[in-house]
Design an enzyme around this catalytic site. Structure first.
Site, mmCIF file in Angstrom:
data_model
loop_
_atom_site.group_PDB
_atom_site.id
_atom_site.type_symbol
_atom_site.label_atom_id
_atom_site.label_comp_id
_atom_site.label_asym_id
_atom_site.label_seq_id
_atom_site.Cartn_x
_atom_site.Cartn_y
_atom_site.Cartn_z
ATOM 1 N N TYR A 1 -0.193 -19.094 55.807
ATOM 2 C CA TYR A 1 0.362 -19.806 57.044
ATOM 3 C C TYR A 1 1.528 -19.348 57.861
ATOM 4 O O TYR A 1 1.479 -18.957 59.088
ATOM 5 C CB TYR A 1 0.420 -21.381 56.623
ATOM 6 C CG TYR A 1 0.996 -22.383 57.999
ATOM 7 C CD1 TYR A 1 -0.050 -22.837 58.764
ATOM 8 C CD2 TYR A 1 2.021 -22.540 57.860
ATOM 9 C CE1 TYR A 1 0.299 -23.305 59.812
ATOM 10 C CE2 TYR A 1 2.498 -23.604 58.986
ATOM 11 C CZ TYR A 1 1.637 -23.773 59.825
ATOM 12 O OH TYR A 1 1.883 -24.715 60.822
ATOM 13 N N SER B 1 5.062 -22.275 64.253
ATOM 14 C CA SER B 1 5.679 -23.271 63.429
ATOM 15 C C SER B 1 6.977 -22.613 63.104
ATOM 16 O O SER B 1 7.279 -21.450 63.030
ATOM 17 C CB SER B 1 4.922 -23.432 61.890
ATOM 18 O OG SER B 1 5.567 -24.108 61.191
#
Length: 195
Positions: free
Chosen positions: A78, A65
């Site tokens: 995350y 990501s």
């Protein structure tokens, strides 16, 4: 058919995991690492072992990501897990290179998916300001980069993470004065994660 590749798509983070780093619990941290790194690593390990046992070339591609390539305010678990995925990709690439097994990743930016719709609203003007290409990505654009990395067109690429973000990382202007993402559509959610 013959085994030739793996795409690790497992991952993500529930809205409840967005919060200041001072509030992240061990349980949240472990769950994010299990979901985003452990699954990728052990699937990659199993596929690489099988490819090696059959002396087959192969390609492993994982989904990281943009949060793993930059800062991830109020989303530290995350972002850190996705950064760990990038580190695992690079290390596995070195270890498996002489076996002709390539290991790469892509790092999507904001992509229009049903999951992202839980916290990203439609704001064309904001997208124009925040993303160099002026719009959010489409899933098929992420798939194109994955297919490239799986194919022989990328036969001399390993250990890399390709940003597929429309140039979001080039501008990195999508944070408000409170350092939260301008993509968050719900001010109640914004207030809750910064408490």
């Amino acid at each position: 058919g013959e085994l030739y590749g793996l795409v690790n798509v497992a991952g993500g983070a529930a809205p409840a995991t967005w919060m200041p780093s001072t509030r992240v619990t061990r349980e949240d941290w472990r769950a994010l690492f299990t979901q985003n790194v452990e699954t990728m690593f052990f699937m990659s390990q199993a596929v690489a072992a099988e490819l090696k046992s059959q002396s087959l070339p192969g390609s492993i591609v994982s989904i990281s990501s943009i949060s793993g390539m930059n800062t991830a305010p109020f989303h530290i678990g995350y972002g850190t897990a996705k950064a760990a995925l990038v580190a695992a990709t690079r290390t596995m690439a070195v270890e498996l290179a002489t076996d002709n097994i390539r290991v790469n990743a892509i790092a999507p930016g904001v992509t229009a998916t049903p999951a992202s719709g839980t916290y990203v609203d439609d704001d064309v003007e904001r997208d124009r300001r925040a993303i160099a290409m002026g719009r959010r990505g489409r899933p098929e654009e992420q798939a194109g980069a994955i297919l490239f990395l799986l194919s022989d067109l990328s036969s001399y690429i390993t250990g890399q993470t390709i940003l597929v973000d429309g140039g979001l990382n080039l501008k990195w202007t999508h944070m408000g004065a409170d350092h939260t993402s301008l993509f968050l559509k719900d001010d109640t959610f914004r207030a809750a994660i910064t408490r």
